[in-house]
Design a protein around this motif. Structure first.
Motif, PDB file in Angstrom:
ATOM      1  N   GLN A  53      -3.092  -4.951  -6.034  1.00  0.00           N
ATOM      2  CA  GLN A  53      -2.213  -5.292  -4.905  1.00  0.00           C
ATOM      3  C   GLN A  53      -0.987  -6.077  -5.337  1.00  0.00           C
ATOM      4  OE1 GLN A  53      -5.217  -6.419  -5.486  1.00  0.00           O
ATOM      5  NE2 GLN A  53      -5.488  -8.577  -4.917  1.00  0.00           N
ATOM      6  N   GLU A  98       6.423  -0.125   0.571  1.00  0.00           N
ATOM      7  CA  GLU A  98       5.736   0.729  -0.398  1.00  0.00           C
ATOM      8  C   GLU A  98       6.591   0.855  -1.648  1.00  0.00           C
ATOM      9  OE1 GLU A  98       3.968   5.277  -0.888  1.00  0.00           O
ATOM     10  OE2 GLU A  98       4.857   4.619   1.014  1.00  0.00           O
ATOM     11  N   ASP A  99       5.985   0.548  -2.783  1.00  0.00           N
ATOM     12  CA  ASP A  99       6.685   0.639  -4.063  1.00  0.00           C
ATOM     13  C   ASP A  99       6.575   2.070  -4.574  1.00  0.00           C
ATOM     14  OD1 ASP A  99       7.895   0.296  -6.469  1.00  0.00           O
ATOM     15  OD2 ASP A  99       6.449  -1.136  -7.281  1.00  0.00           O
TER      16      ASP A  99
END
Length: 406
Positions: A151, A265-266
């Motif tokens: 995370q 969101e990466d």
């Protein structure tokens, strides 16, 4: 048998620098001294000792040229260990750790934290994910909190702020310090301060008597204010720690960090052309000078390494590189993490321009040039052969990585 005496420029520099911790070990042995009875005694093993038969002892070990001092010069100085078993308070520091290692900005920040900690406090460093830094102890860290997990990978400011908020509740540090940088520290510090209802002091470069000074007005003015709990410090805010080792004891959080539903969101890193990166912002620079004889090979190596190209003034004046690629006091001052100098002798203007680089690698045929003395790693040899070998090694490594991935 090879009778060439090889020099060690680093050992020679240490022998001249009286402030270096290894200066005393590199001094020649005392030839004569006076004993307690007043008799002058001589050291028969000293270089230049004149024996009873009138023959002078000659040094054949290369010590006078620094040849046998390599082992001593490479020894690490034994710094005193400072232990704080029960600190009165904590100063929390969240370094950027670009590439998994402490940057010069991070070390300046830890030096500032040591000033705030004093004799009774301890510095708590909070690190996210896996790192490659082996020297937290010599950087001034007393306690080390490592928060690992998927995370925290990539760009995850919300989850990291949640973890820092948990650490604030559990450890209750007196001060929070973060680098005011574009590498994540500036944004993370502002997010955490907003979450905790604090007002941070930004771009701080000096602390004195409970007051702090920060840059304001596009860096043209200084703003003085009382020292707050949250500090976002600029580069060169303090001197790095270099006088003692610290325990860097690992600590953990007693309460688990709550998972948050991320709104960001990466999507991963975006491929960027190294040639399009400005010199002042480049992290990896391959720079060429007068010693480069095969410039097409130099460009190929830069592409294989993914490095931004730079050059010395001589190479620019000769037309091999454009003027915006010139590195030095008369060109661009660079702050690269890795700077590879190929065939650059190291004029004073060029050395000034690379003074803020973390690691300097020199490829040169002259072992006595100033660039070799400045470099952290030097390779002595022909630049064309070394560049070709480097490109072959990189291509072989990539082919192996592709086979393993398949």
């Amino acid at each position: 048998m090879n009778q060439i005496l090889r020099r060690d420029p680093r050992a020679e520099w240490i022998a001249r620098n009286r402030l270096h911790p290894l200066h005393g070990s590199l001094q020649p042995q005392q030839a004569t001294w006076q004993g307690p009875s007043g008799v002058v005694r001589k050291n028969p093993h000293a270089v230049g000792f004149m024996g009873p038969n009138g023959i002078r002892r000659i040094d054949r070990s290369g010590a006078q040229q620094g040849g046998n001092l390599r082992r001593i010069a490479q020894a690490e100085p034994q710094l005193p260990l400072r232990s704080i078993p029960a600190p009165t308070f904590l100063v929390a520091v969240v370094p950027d750790l670009v590439g998994g290692r402490l940057t010069s900005h991070d070390r300046d920040l830890l030096g500032l934290a040591r000033q705030l900690a004093g004799e009774e406090g301890a510095v708590l460093a909070i690190v996210f994910g896996e790192h490659k830094e082996p020297a937290f102890d010599t950087a001034g860290v007393d306690r080390l909190l490592t928060l690992s997990g998927a995370q925290y990978n990539g760009y995850a400011p919300e989850q990291r702020v949640q973890a820092l908020q948990t650490a604030d509740t559990e450890f209750n540090p007196r001060y929070w310090l973060m680098p005011d940088s574009h590498d994540g520290g500036g944004e993370l510090g502002r997010r955490l301060a907003a979450r905790l209802g604090e007002r941070p002091a930004t771009r701080i470069w000096q602390l004195k008597d409970g007051w702090c000074q920060g840059r304001a007005g596009a860096g043209q003015h200084d703003l003085t204010q009382p020292l707050p709990r949250f500090i976002l410090a600029a580069a060169e805010c303090a001197e790095p720690v270099d006088d003692a080792r610290h325990e860097a004891l690992p600590v953990t959080l007693a309460c688990p960090v709550a998972r948050t539903l991320g709104r960001i969101e990466d999507a991963g890193a975006v491929a960027v052309d190294p040639a399009a990166i400005p010199m002042a912002e480049a992290e990896f620079i391959l720079s060429g000078g007068n010693g480069v004889k095969d410039w097409p090979l130099f460009h190929q190596v830069a592409v294989s390494l993914g490095a931004t190209e730079g050059a010395s003034r001589v190479a620019v004046d000769d037309g091999f590189m454009t003027r915006e690629r010139q590195v030095g006091a008369s060109g661009t001052w660079v702050t690269a993490r890795v700077y590879v100098a190929v065939g650059i002798s190291g004029a004073i203007q060029h050395l000034q321009g690379i003074g803020a680089c973390d690691k300097v690698i020199a490829i040169n045929q002259d072992p006595a040039c100033d660039m070799v003395k400045r470099a952290d790693l030097s390779v002595i040899g022909d630049s064309t052969a070394l560049l070709q070998a480097l490109m072959n090694a990189v291509n072989a490594w990539r082919r192996g990585a592709e086979r393993n991935a398949a």
